[in-house]
Design an enzyme around this catalytic site. Structure first.
Site, PDB file in Angstrom:
ATOM      1  N   ASP A 275      47.596  58.877  19.353  1.00  0.00           N
ATOM      2  CA  ASP A 275      47.775  57.341  19.047  1.00  0.00           C
ATOM      3  C   ASP A 275      49.280  56.929  19.370  1.00  0.00           C
ATOM      4  OD1 ASP A 275      47.458  54.614  18.421  1.00  0.00           O
ATOM      5  OD2 ASP A 275      46.142  55.134  16.864  1.00  0.00           O
TER       6      ASP A 275
HETATM    7  C1  BGC Z   1      46.437  51.666  17.720  1.00  0.00           C
HETATM    8  C2  BGC Z   1      45.411  52.152  18.701  1.00  0.00           C
HETATM    9  C3  BGC Z   1      45.736  51.593  20.301  1.00  0.00           C
HETATM   10  C4  BGC Z   1      47.122  52.093  20.460  1.00  0.00           C
HETATM   11  C5  BGC Z   1      47.576  51.514  21.862  1.00  0.00           C
HETATM   12  C6  BGC Z   1      47.836  52.078  18.143  1.00  0.00           C
HETATM   13  O1  BGC Z   1      48.633  51.190  17.325  1.00  0.00           O
HETATM   14  O2  BGC Z   1      46.148  52.342  16.674  1.00  0.00           O
HETATM   15  O3  BGC Z   1      44.123  51.985  18.324  1.00  0.00           O
HETATM   16  O4  BGC Z   1      44.851  51.987  21.002  1.00  0.00           O
HETATM   17  O5  BGC Z   1      47.951  51.488  19.537  1.00  0.00           O
HETATM   18  O6  BGC Z   1      47.751  50.297  21.964  1.00  0.00           O
END
Ligand code: BGC
Length: 729
Positions: A275
């Site tokens: 993530d």
């Molecule tokens: C979120 C993810 C997301 C990623 C990219 C993160 O903060 O937890 O779900 O896909 O950002 O934007």
């Protein structure tokens, strides 16, 4: 049976990449320098305006950029891709990803709402349309579906998932993956799915996003793993590791989940991306002292690609040279990423076609699909005295509340490239539905700044009208990532609006726009009818109006329990019985002294403008040999005056076993459309997959024993029957 067949058919996609792809991966890998390999492991972010920075172009030209997120639009995507393909030594295309969570430009209802349709076909269609729009712009990778099980509505991200149940969540996970990837993810209009967040992310303590999780191995395997397993079996090409720490080990450094389970047990052959910044955050977790340790821990645990932070690129050259991280670990991660790029056909078709982008975005077909999905996601929570649907011959209607004109609230969180201006507001949609009527809008300012004058104006509007529609709930930013709430009450003074409208003595109905279950008791005692519309997307307002005036009959059902108070959380239907289950008559049982233990609305709840009766429940055979499949049949009849959809739900309860079992487990469901007076027999198959469970040794089996089967239209109530496996009563 059907589920089993789908599983078997989809296995090759997950388990056996083709020999041709493997050969191409190997050939390319053999030519790569360490720096080029690490480039493939790096994903970086575009700028806030969707453009790529000069640095990204530079990295692309020198083969040091494997993937990006948030670089948007065919012209920008093609420009960055061209930089990679025309300048880099090995001409490896960049993989473009984005958070397309419930639509790219045409926004569908939030995933929690789509799940409320209890129709995987509707989810598949939403994913297919979203993929077509996104892929037309050059995006080939959606950070979706979020398949985290959520038992705590304080957590703002419950909006992004299918709710609290692993069986329903698994069905929806399969549908998302099928809708995105189809049979062949290299085809135009198809993209790679990313099942996230692996794993347990939704169990954050106190519902606070990113928080610690403590989950037993049994609960992980029985509750949190199944939707991921379903996504992997359906061929999901990627997974995202989560932000949480899980039993003392962050998910982004967790060898047990990332390697032992995912690769060892499940034979997942795609790649895992971290993530956002999660590799570097291992330092905050306190399991790495610096970026080098963070990189070493994440990579060797099984995180293949690093999103945004740069610990791999900055530290792995030295770590590999020093022998602290084996080159084979880097090679394996590169192989997995290249494999996905080949399977996506990115080498053959790396560019977007701008003409398709123009044709696909917000097309009439996309809008029609979003409209249907919104209609099928509506849940009628309460309808005392049949006040809904409202008559179309009303002369004057009041539409009350800030959310009645808040278009962003219709789109909800993670609304991609959706634009509030593309959506009609609920007030507009009511006007369109009643062209001959006078519509008085009393909408005040924002939810947080409702004044005495706004409440007074609501009361006057309701008095002047024949009926009032109060639109209330949460604005778009009140759910989603980092939007945990400690209270689930209607925010601000919205309840006062409803009370002021109700005091006028006219029929008053409420439409709720929200990204999570709310505590609605005070509203439910104020107004006779509440229509749960969630955040229904670009076409949501028209769907709401259709339901309010009877052109559509709500047929959605809840996939998350609505608590009466936050103090009841966690509250979910598939809890254990315990030794002293709650009882009114016995003080020393599992309950509260200051309120009921039962939910406001149970999992599976939903009303309709018509009524359904279930009859003739049968189980054949009623005594089955281990390994056999029993067929459950029930007749469902629409005995009201309108056409409508019933959601027939089958729950199992294992009576006695070596380990404690939930009081009910969903093991079958079917949404059935019936005309007035029509009946249909619904059939469910219960085989080892449905009847089996983990024993004390954590092994899955179907030990002989008794099951109680309940078939109903919610998790509470219904017809019951017995099934005995192995001939023992
Ligand atoms: C979120 C993810 C997301 C990623 C990219 C993160 O903060 O937890 O779900 O896909 O950002 O934007």
């Amino acid at each position: 049976m059907i589920a089993l067949l789908a599983l078997i058919l989809s296995l090759p996609a997950a388990a056996a990449p083709s020999a041709d792809v493997e050969a191409r991966v190997q050939e390319l890998l053999s030519k790569m320098t360490l720096e080029e390999k690490l480039g493939q492991l790096q994903q970086l972010d575009g700028r806030a305006d969707g453009k790529a920075s000069p640095e990204l172009f530079d990295l692309a030209r020198t083969g040091r950029l494997g993937a990006v997120l948030g670089v948007l639009g065919s012209s920008e995507i093609n420009a960055l891709q061209r930089a990679a393909l025309e300048n880099s030594r090995l001409k490896i295309p960049i993989l473009f990803g984005f958070d397309v969570i419930h639509g790219y430009r045409t926004i569908f209802p939030i995933p929690l709402a789509l799940a409320s349709s209890w129709d995987p076909g509707e989810v598949e269609s939403a994913a297919r349309v979203s993929a077509r729009e996104a892929e037309a712009t050059g995006l080939r990778w959606m950070f979706s579906p979020m398949v985290d099980i959520a038992r705590d509505p304080r957590w703002g991200r419950v909006a992004e998932g299918a709710g609290e149940d692993p069986y329903l969540g698994s069905a929806m996970a399969r549908a998302w993956v099928r809708g995105y990837q189809g049979d062949d993810p290299s085809q135009p209009g198809r993209v790679a799915a990313c099942a996230k967040h692996w794993v347990g992310y939704g169990a954050a303590e106190g519902g606070r996003d990113y928080g610690t999780t403590e989950i037993s191995e049994r609960t992980l395997r029985e509750i949190y793993f199944p939707p991921f397993k379903a996504a992997v079996d359906a061929g999901a090409l990627t997974l995202m590791s989560a932000f949480n720490d899980l039993d003392g080990v962050p998910s982004t450094a967790n060898r047990f989940t990332l390697t032992d389970v995912l690769r060892g047990e499940w034979k997942f052959s795609g790649f895992v991306v971290s993530d956002y910044n999660a590799v570097h955050e291992l330092i905050n977790h306190g399991v790495a002292q610096d970026g080098a340790q963070a990189a070493a821990r994440a990579l060797t645990a099984g995180v293949d690609m690093e999103m945004v932070s740069r610990d791999y690129a900055q530290n792995l050259p030295e770590l590999v040279r020093a022998g602290a991280v084996p080159l084979s670990a880097v090679d394996e991660a590169v192989r997995r990423i290249l494999r996905v790029k080949f399977e996506l056909g990115l080498f053959e078709r790396p560019y977007a076609d701008p003409a398709r982008e123009d044709a696909e975005l917000l097309s009439a077909a996309s809008r029609a699909a979003a409209r249907r999905a919104a209609e099928r996601s509506l849940v009628l929570l309460q309808n005392d005295g049949g006040v809904l649907p409202l008559s179309k011959s009303l002369k004057t209607v009041a539409v009350i509340g800030p959310l009645a004109v808040d278009r962003a609230a219709l789109l909800g969180s993670w609304s991609g490239e959706g634009r509030p201006a593309d959506a009609a507001s609920v007030a507009d949609a009511v006007r369109a539905a009643l062209p001959g009527a006078r519509v008085i809008a009393s909408t005040g300012g924002a939810i947080g700044s409702l004044s005495d004058a706004d409440i007074q104006s609501a009361s006057e509007a309701a008095r002047a009208a024949d009926a009032a529609i109060v639109v209330l709930g949460e604005s778009a930013d009140m759910s989603g990532e980092a939007s945990a709430r400690s209270s689930l009450d209607l925010p601000g003074r919205q309840l006062e609006l409803a009370r002021a409208a109700a005091a006028a003595g006219k029929p008053v109905v409420a439409v709720a726009l929200n990204g999570r279950p709310l505590t609605l008791a005070p509203l439910l005692s104020t107004v006779p009818a509440v229509l749960e519309a969630w955040q229904p997307g670009t076409e949501g307002a028209a769907a709401v109006a259709a339901a309010l005036f009877g052109d559509a009959n709500p047929g959605g059902h809840l996939t998350m329990t609505f608590p009466r108070s936050t103090g009841q959380i966690p509250i979910y239907y598939d809890h254990k019985n315990g030794g002293r289950p709650a009882s009114e008559s016995d003080h020393f049982t599992s309950k509260y002294i200051d309120g009921p233990w039962t939910p406001q609305f149970p999992f599976g709840w939903g009303l309709s403008y018509t009524t359904f009766t279930l009859s003739g429940l049968s189980v054949t055979p009623a005594v089955a040999a281990p390994g056999a499949t029993a067929i459950v049949r029930v007749e469902v009849s629409n005995d009201g005056a309108r056409a409508g959809d019933a959601v027939v739900q089958l729950y199992l309860r294992r009576r006695f076993a070596e380990v404690t079992r939930p009081v009910a487990e969903l093991k079958g469901f079917s949404r059935v459309g019936l005309k007035s007076g029509e009946s249909r027999v619904v059939e469910f198959a219960l085989g080892p997959a449905e009847l089996g469970f983990l024993g004390a040794d954590m092994k899955f089996s179907e030990p002989p024993g008794d099951y109680e089967i309940t078939v109903g239209t919610s998790s509470v109530g219904g017809l019951t029957a017995r099934l005995t496996v192995g001939g023992r009563r």
